[in-house]
Each structure stands twice: as C-alpha cells, then as structure tokens.
Motif scaffolding. Sequence first.
Motif, PDB file in Angstrom:
ATOM      1  N   VAL A 291      11.706  37.529  -5.710  1.00 20.38           N
ATOM      2  CA  VAL A 291      10.915  36.610  -6.533  1.00 20.38           C
ATOM      3  C   VAL A 291      10.837  37.139  -7.962  1.00 20.38           C
ATOM      4  O   VAL A 291      10.320  38.240  -8.188  1.00 20.38           O
ATOM      5  CB  VAL A 291       9.499  36.423  -5.957  1.00 20.38           C
ATOM      6  CG1 VAL A 291       8.629  35.621  -6.927  1.00 20.38           C
ATOM      7  CG2 VAL A 291       9.563  35.719  -4.611  1.00 20.38           C
ATOM      8  N   VAL A 292      11.342  36.374  -8.918  1.00 26.96           N
ATOM      9  CA  VAL A 292      11.309  36.791 -10.319  1.00 26.96           C
ATOM     10  C   VAL A 292      10.920  35.648 -11.256  1.00 26.96           C
ATOM     11  O   VAL A 292      10.635  35.877 -12.419  1.00 26.96           O
ATOM     12  CB  VAL A 292      12.686  37.349 -10.771  1.00 26.96           C
ATOM     13  CG1 VAL A 292      13.041  38.604  -9.986  1.00 26.96           C
ATOM     14  CG2 VAL A 292      13.785  36.301 -10.627  1.00 26.96           C
ATOM     15  N   SER A 293      10.904  34.419 -10.768  1.00 26.01           N
ATOM     16  CA  SER A 293      10.726  33.257 -11.635  1.00 26.01           C
ATOM     17  C   SER A 293       9.411  32.534 -11.382  1.00 26.01           C
ATOM     18  O   SER A 293       9.145  32.067 -10.269  1.00 26.01           O
ATOM     19  CB  SER A 293      11.883  32.268 -11.424  1.00 26.01           C
ATOM     20  OG  SER A 293      11.642  31.041 -12.087  1.00 26.01           O
ATOM     21  N   ARG A 294       8.582  32.433 -12.425  1.00 16.95           N
ATOM     22  CA  ARG A 294       7.374  31.619 -12.325  1.00 16.95           C
ATOM     23  C   ARG A 294       7.745  30.166 -12.078  1.00 16.95           C
ATOM     24  O   ARG A 294       7.159  29.491 -11.223  1.00 16.95           O
ATOM     25  CB  ARG A 294       6.585  31.700 -13.644  1.00 16.95           C
ATOM     26  CG  ARG A 294       5.561  32.785 -13.730  1.00 16.95           C
ATOM     27  CD  ARG A 294       4.858  32.793 -15.063  1.00 16.95           C
ATOM     28  NE  ARG A 294       5.763  33.009 -16.177  1.00 16.95           N
ATOM     29  CZ  ARG A 294       5.431  33.654 -17.302  1.00 16.95           C
ATOM     30  NH1 ARG A 294       4.218  34.124 -17.459  1.00 16.95           N
ATOM     31  NH2 ARG A 294       6.302  33.813 -18.272  1.00 16.95           N
ATOM     32  N   LYS A 295       8.712  29.684 -12.876  1.00 11.93           N
ATOM     33  CA  LYS A 295       9.061  28.259 -12.879  1.00 11.93           C
ATOM     34  C   LYS A 295       9.600  27.782 -11.536  1.00 11.93           C
ATOM     35  O   LYS A 295       9.206  26.725 -11.041  1.00 11.93           O
ATOM     36  CB  LYS A 295      10.103  28.009 -13.971  1.00 11.93           C
ATOM     37  CG  LYS A 295      10.592  26.583 -14.052  1.00 11.93           C
ATOM     38  CD  LYS A 295      11.684  26.428 -15.085  1.00 11.93           C
ATOM     39  CE  LYS A 295      12.983  27.065 -14.619  1.00 11.93           C
ATOM     40  NZ  LYS A 295      14.108  26.806 -15.553  1.00 11.93           N
ATOM     41  N   LYS A 296      10.498  28.553 -10.944  1.00 10.78           N
ATOM     42  CA  LYS A 296      11.207  28.073  -9.764  1.00 10.78           C
ATOM     43  C   LYS A 296      10.680  28.633  -8.451  1.00 10.78           C
ATOM     44  O   LYS A 296      10.783  27.988  -7.407  1.00 10.78           O
ATOM     45  CB  LYS A 296      12.699  28.411  -9.890  1.00 10.78           C
ATOM     46  CG  LYS A 296      13.562  27.744  -8.840  1.00 10.78           C
ATOM     47  CD  LYS A 296      15.033  27.846  -9.176  1.00 10.78           C
ATOM     48  CE  LYS A 296      15.896  27.090  -8.156  1.00 10.78           C
ATOM     49  NZ  LYS A 296      17.333  27.132  -8.517  1.00 10.78           N
ATOM     50  N   GLN A 297      10.074  29.829  -8.499  1.00 13.08           N
ATOM     51  CA  GLN A 297       9.702  30.487  -7.244  1.00 13.08           C
ATOM     52  C   GLN A 297       8.203  30.642  -7.027  1.00 13.08           C
ATOM     53  O   GLN A 297       7.775  30.879  -5.908  1.00 13.08           O
ATOM     54  CB  GLN A 297      10.356  31.876  -7.186  1.00 13.08           C
ATOM     55  CG  GLN A 297      11.881  31.832  -7.162  1.00 13.08           C
ATOM     56  CD  GLN A 297      12.485  33.212  -7.229  1.00 13.08           C
ATOM     57  OE1 GLN A 297      12.287  33.936  -8.199  1.00 13.08           O
ATOM     58  NE2 GLN A 297      13.201  33.599  -6.196  1.00 13.08           N
ATOM     59  N   ILE A 298       7.407  30.530  -8.069  1.00 10.52           N
ATOM     60  CA  ILE A 298       5.961  30.712  -7.913  1.00 10.52           C
ATOM     61  C   ILE A 298       5.215  29.389  -8.033  1.00 10.52           C
ATOM     62  O   ILE A 298       4.497  28.985  -7.107  1.00 10.52           O
ATOM     63  CB  ILE A 298       5.424  31.741  -8.935  1.00 10.52           C
ATOM     64  CG1 ILE A 298       6.042  33.117  -8.659  1.00 10.52           C
ATOM     65  CG2 ILE A 298       3.903  31.811  -8.856  1.00 10.52           C
ATOM     66  CD1 ILE A 298       5.621  34.193  -9.650  1.00 10.52           C
ATOM     67  N   ILE A 299       5.379  28.695  -9.155  1.00 10.18           N
ATOM     68  CA  ILE A 299       4.639  27.448  -9.381  1.00 10.18           C
ATOM     69  C   ILE A 299       4.910  26.394  -8.303  1.00 10.18           C
ATOM     70  O   ILE A 299       3.959  25.778  -7.787  1.00 10.18           O
ATOM     71  CB  ILE A 299       4.927  26.892 -10.780  1.00 10.18           C
ATOM     72  CG1 ILE A 299       4.268  27.781 -11.840  1.00 10.18           C
ATOM     73  CG2 ILE A 299       4.415  25.471 -10.923  1.00 10.18           C
ATOM     74  CD1 ILE A 299       2.757  27.866 -11.707  1.00 10.18           C
TER      75      ILE A 299
END
Length: 309
Positions: A291-299
């Motif tokens: 997991v490294v992306s706010r846009k694609k993996q967290i939000i």
Amino acid sequence: MTEVYVLGHNHPDTDAIGSAMSLSYLLNEIYNFKAIPVISQKPDIETRYVLDYFKIPTPAVVRTVANKQIILVDHNEIAQSLADFKNSEVLAIIDHHKLEIETNKPIYLLSEPVGATATIIYFKYKELGISIPAKIAGLMLSAIISDTLLLKGPTTTEKDCVAYQDLADISGVADVDRYGTEMLKAGAVINNNTPEDFINGDVKEYFIQGKRIRIAQVYVTDMAPVLEKITDIKNEMNKHISKNYCDLFMFVMTDILKINSMIVVLGDERAIVEQAFSTKSAHDMCYQPGVVSRKKQIIPLLIKAFLAK
C-alpha cells in the motif's frame, strides 16, 4: 491582458507544482490570456530538488484567490484548496483524482485515471502539436516519477509509461532512472523533521459521508527514524483532532524502496480503518504491505467502509 491563476492543491507536491507550471506554459502558447502558475505553500524538499536540478524559478506563493479566475490542477476538492476558493471563478479542472467539486456553471473538465496529472497535460501538448521545452519536459517527467514512484506504484498506467519515456528524451536527462531515484531519495530525507512537520507536510483532507478525514503521508527509505518519534507524532495528531474537529487522522509512513506502509490511525472513526483494510491495529498502528497510494489504495477502501456502516 486577463490573468488566470493555475494552481494545485494545498501542501503542493511535485505533480501539483509541475502540472501548474507546464499547463501555464501550454495555455500561454495557445490562448490570449496570461496564465500564471502559483502555489499556496513553499515547495517540499523533493520539488525543491527538481526546481534546482532544472534551474527553474519557484512559482509565486499566494494566500488568496478571491475574485480571481483560476484553473485547478491535481485536485478538485474544496478541502484541498485555499480557504477563499469559493470566491474565485473556476474556469477549468485538470485532474486524476475522484471528482468531488461542484461549480455554479459549466467548466472545462479533463479527468483521466492515470498516475499523474502531468501525464494528462503531456498528451494535451501532443494533441495540440505544441513543442515542449526541455525544462518543462523535466518538470512533467519529475511529476510522473513522483506520483508513480518511478513507475513502480499501483497507479501507474501505460500512458504514464509512454509519457515518461518521451519526456525523458525531451528533457535531456541522461540517466532518467538514476535521476528519479535520487529525486525520490531527496524527498525522503526526514532527519530534521519535527512531529509537526510530519503531520502537516504532505497532507490532504477529505469529507466522506459527512466525516472529516485527514491523511498525512511521508515517504522514507527507512521507517526507523520516524518510529522513534511516533509518540510525539501521535500527540501532535491528537492536538489537531481536538482543535480542528477531525473525525479520522491517518499518518502513513511509506517505504519507497520496499513499497509498503505503516499507518498510524487516530480519531473517533479509527475503527473504520480496521474494517476497510480487514486488519487489526496494534498501538494505533497497522502494517500494510504493497500500500503506497492514498488515491487508489486508501481512499476507495475508506469510502466503501463508510458506505457499509
């Protein structure tokens, strides 16, 4: 001549600043108005490295956009813009995030699911047949490197790869992979960061189902120095939560070499993170490999979890 501000989100990163500058150049080549790239805060260390490398002056810092005509790049959410954003006239949005903003009249909107806003702008140059100066190519190349982690991140698309290679050629950077690695490492230097620096640096705010979500992220090559300060960092997070009525505060430590993250979670809605990631936190932290992306993996996971409540 009419002046139009072109600006990225608050706490601007390399894509926000690089996109504002490269789009401004393009607009000034084809339209009869003066597009001015501006920023709301000083560049971070990574972007400073880029500007210094290509010998490009830093855009002007502005504190207000009231009564200005503006074009937004790399964001479209009110929470990520200047406080008086609603008192400006939005002419256009160029972005690669989920759409959130409402406008009081039709505007020009260009949104694509690619790794960087700079990729969208690069293909607009190609479509219009506008030549790209080497320094502008260097800015867009750096923006793509930053947002896709040298094309290794989960947001990377084929269009990013094409733009990356073409811009590398135009920019004149001899060894683009080496340049990109050094650029990312420059941005990952956190030796002198205070707890306040960590939670107020690369940070974005979102509103999901009426809840105010704040996600700060730091990129590192070694998490140990950050973890040594984690108690103080958590104290600062709690101060912000109390002062600003934040429902969920996530502090994401991302290892750019190992491509994984440790996430600190605080706030009344912290349990939603366990639900979103199907995990259990320990000492307010959870480890997320890949997991490294706010846009694609967290939000997206947070939105899904909030909707399921």
